[in-house]
Design an enzyme around this catalytic site. Structure first.
Site, short mmCIF file in Angstrom:
data_model
loop_
_atom_site.label_atom_id
_atom_site.label_comp_id
_atom_site.label_asym_id
_atom_site.label_seq_id
_atom_site.Cartn_x
_atom_site.Cartn_y
_atom_site.Cartn_z
N TYR A 17 0.87 -1.18 -0.08
CA TYR A 17 0.02 0.01 -0.06
C TYR A 17 0.94 1.23 0.15
CZ TYR A 17 0.78 1.11 5.05
OH TYR A 17 1.56 1.47 6.20
N ARG A 61 8.36 4.16 -4.88
CA ARG A 61 8.34 2.97 -3.66
C ARG A 61 7.32 1.67 -4.03
NH1 ARG A 61 7.83 5.25 2.24
NH2 ARG A 61 5.65 5.26 1.53
N ARG A 64 -7.67 -20.54 -1.64
CA ARG A 64 -6.56 -20.44 -0.63
C ARG A 64 -5.41 -21.58 -0.51
NH1 ARG A 64 -5.08 -21.33 4.51
NH2 ARG A 64 -4.53 -19.96 5.94
N LYS A 106 6.66 -2.05 1.93
CA LYS A 106 5.51 -1.34 2.50
C LYS A 106 4.18 -2.38 2.43
CE LYS A 106 3.25 2.99 3.15
NZ LYS A 106 3.71 3.33 4.63
N GLU A 127 12.01 2.25 14.23
CA GLU A 127 11.10 3.68 13.57
C GLU A 127 9.77 3.51 14.69
OE1 GLU A 127 10.09 2.54 9.75
OE2 GLU A 127 10.07 0.30 10.02
N LEU A 162 11.31 1.17 6.78
CA LEU A 162 10.54 1.71 5.59
C LEU A 162 11.39 2.99 5.19
CD1 LEU A 162 8.54 1.10 3.50
CD2 LEU A 162 6.82 2.87 4.84
#
Length: 283
Positions: free
Chosen positions: A33, A52, A100, A147, A179, A203
């Site tokens: 995301y 990114r 799945r 991310k 972070e 990140l």
């Protein structure tokens, strides 16, 4: 008026925004995301977020269902349709829907979802008062540079921080701060800004990149290295950066005041510069 979202090629009212129960983002957190802030109806640092995003997709051997130009058009269309002057656009791409199985499906079409949120960014109360953080162990997976949507532990850490009377948590690994739960962390010692160097442990923040560039252009000294909680407690200032908080001062860690316990001049100045430059560069 209902908010308009973008779901797999269609603009739909939020109550009609649905994905398959077999989507791997839902089943495995198999997705990535980005969050792009909006100021004055314009997108901030879009190119950085798009770059990114491409890297995250590549690291997970995942393809994008749209081109960069198409992605920009979708962002702009959502901002226009929802009348967003100040807020954000959230984007999520998953590997798609398939029965799945832990193994990646060979033929699933990537899924894509975007939505907007109106949010006060410039006049954020926390930017004026600063936030309080506590330190917690960093027990996330080892590829924090990607991310991904697997954000359960950062959510847990945020809630534990709030339970301790703080606003957020700084995560610690091997004695050093990595972070925040959703931001990059900094301290100021004397005239030097210190923040952890890039690597798999954190990140590569888009706002981080811009703020460090602006700091260097303003002749501020920057050191990219790991720092300890004890260093933070003894620092002159501290702050965090992210797409929706810009530069946000930190005024205490683990109950100990940082500096004089108020937002410091370096953080305040960097916030001013970032907002000013972002307004000029928005698209």
């Amino acid at each position: 008026m209902s908010r308009i979202c973008y779901v797999n090629g269609d603009y739909v009212a939020e109550e009609d925004a649905k994905i398959s129960v077999f989507d791997r983002g839902f089943l495995f957190a198999d997705g990535v995301y980005e969050v792009t802030s909006v100021l004055g109806g314009k997108l901030i640092d879009f190119d950085g977020h798009a770059t990114r995003l491409s890297r995250s997709l590549s690291e997970l051997a995942m393809s994008s269902p749209v081109t960069r130009d198409e992605l920009l058009d979708i962002h702009r269309e959502l901002v226009t349709r929802n009348g967003i002057e100040e807020g954000l656009v959230y984007l999520q791409i998953t590997r798609g829907a398939a029965d799945r199985d832990f193994a990646y499906p060979a033929d699933a079409a990537p899924g894509i979802v975007l939505f907007t949120q109106t949010k006060t960014l410039i006049e954020s109360p926390a930017a004026k008062t600063g936030i309080r953080v506590v330190s917690l162990p960093d027990i996330r997976w080892g590829r924090r540079d990607i991310k991904t949507v697997q954000l359960l532990y950062p959510s847990m850490a945020k809630m534990e921080a709030k339970a301790k009377g703080a606003d957020d948590a700084w995560m610690v690994e091997d004695g050093h701060v990595t972070e925040g739960t959703s931001n990059n962390a900094y301290i100021v010692k004397g005239s030097t800004i210190v923040t952890r160097q890039l690597g798999n442990e954190i990140l590569a923040g888009i706002t981080r990149n811009a703020v460090l560039r602006f700091a260097r252009e303003a002749q501020m000294k920057v050191e990219e290295r790991a720092f300890t909680v004890e260093e933070a407690e003894g620092a002159d200032e501290a702050f965090v950066t992210s797409a929706t908080t810009f530069v946000q001062p930190v005024v205490s860690i683990n109950g100990s005041e940082i500096g004089d316990g108020t937002p410091g001049p370096v953080a305040r100045r960097l916030r001013e510069i970032y907002i000013e430059e972002s307004r000029k560069a928005g698209i």
